[in-house]
Write a protein that holds these residues in place. Sequence first.
Motif, PDB file in Angstrom:
ATOM      1  N   LEU A 156       0.830  -1.199   0.000  1.00 42.03           N
ATOM      2  CA  LEU A 156       0.000   0.000   0.000  1.00 42.03           C
ATOM      3  C   LEU A 156       0.870   1.256   0.000  1.00 42.03           C
ATOM      4  O   LEU A 156       1.917   1.308   0.647  1.00 42.03           O
ATOM      5  CB  LEU A 156      -0.902   0.028   1.233  1.00 42.03           C
ATOM      6  N   GLU A 160      -2.848   5.307   0.698  1.00 37.05           N
ATOM      7  CA  GLU A 160      -3.783   4.190   0.832  1.00 37.05           C
ATOM      8  C   GLU A 160      -3.811   3.659   2.254  1.00 37.05           C
ATOM      9  O   GLU A 160      -4.881   3.371   2.798  1.00 37.05           O
ATOM     10  CB  GLU A 160      -3.397   3.068  -0.138  1.00 37.05           C
ATOM     11  N   ARG A 161      -2.641   3.522   2.847  1.00 36.85           N
ATOM     12  CA  ARG A 161      -2.596   3.012   4.219  1.00 36.85           C
ATOM     13  C   ARG A 161      -3.319   3.958   5.170  1.00 36.85           C
ATOM     14  O   ARG A 161      -4.072   3.517   6.046  1.00 36.85           O
ATOM     15  CB  ARG A 161      -1.154   2.801   4.670  1.00 36.85           C
TER      16      ARG A 161
END
Length: 213
Positions: A156, A160-161
């Motif tokens: 990721l 995104e994380r």
Amino acid sequence: MIGRVQDHLEAIYGFTCEARAEGFVVDTEAAARLGGTGRSDEELLVHEAGDALELALYLSPALLDRLKPYESGPLGHVLDSDLAGYCQVAEGVSHFLYVAHTAAHGRTVSLLELEAQAEVDKFAVCLLHRWGEGVGAWAQELLQRLFDRVSYRKQLSAQERWRYEEANRLSRRFCARLMGHVGARRLDRLLGDLRYAYRLGAEAKLRHFAHGG
């Protein structure tokens, strides 16, 4: 399994979607052609063409094969044996339904909103499968398994994380508040709160998940 998940989510939230998620499932090759990342066993693919919204739902063959033994039996069995697999399917169906629902009401949806709602949907659908069994201990275990004992894919991006972690944080706060209804066996209040939050949009939903009111 896909159809059963959709039926249950529609019953929880009190609406019916004409589109059936199972009719939009694509295989690995088609998902790649449509721009799928191939990083997950579940991915909703969305393409906007003018006023038209095109959807495809990728669920990996391996994931669907894992769940085949549970397709016709009581869903409580899959919650015991493969909760993670069931939740991946539920997440895909949740994404599909939520995008279709918001599009039908002329509203766009953010990725954070989509992920946070899916986390709530997984909790709700698993919880309510066992409502008739007396779910106090199960609900607490479910809350911990879905929100506390989590890990994230190493590939990721930082953005995104952050999105997945923030969706987890927001949805956990909301689901933890629902536990009062679970302990008191207030199904009508539980469904009322779930349905109210589902119909909130954008920032209003995220604020409600975080703070209530």
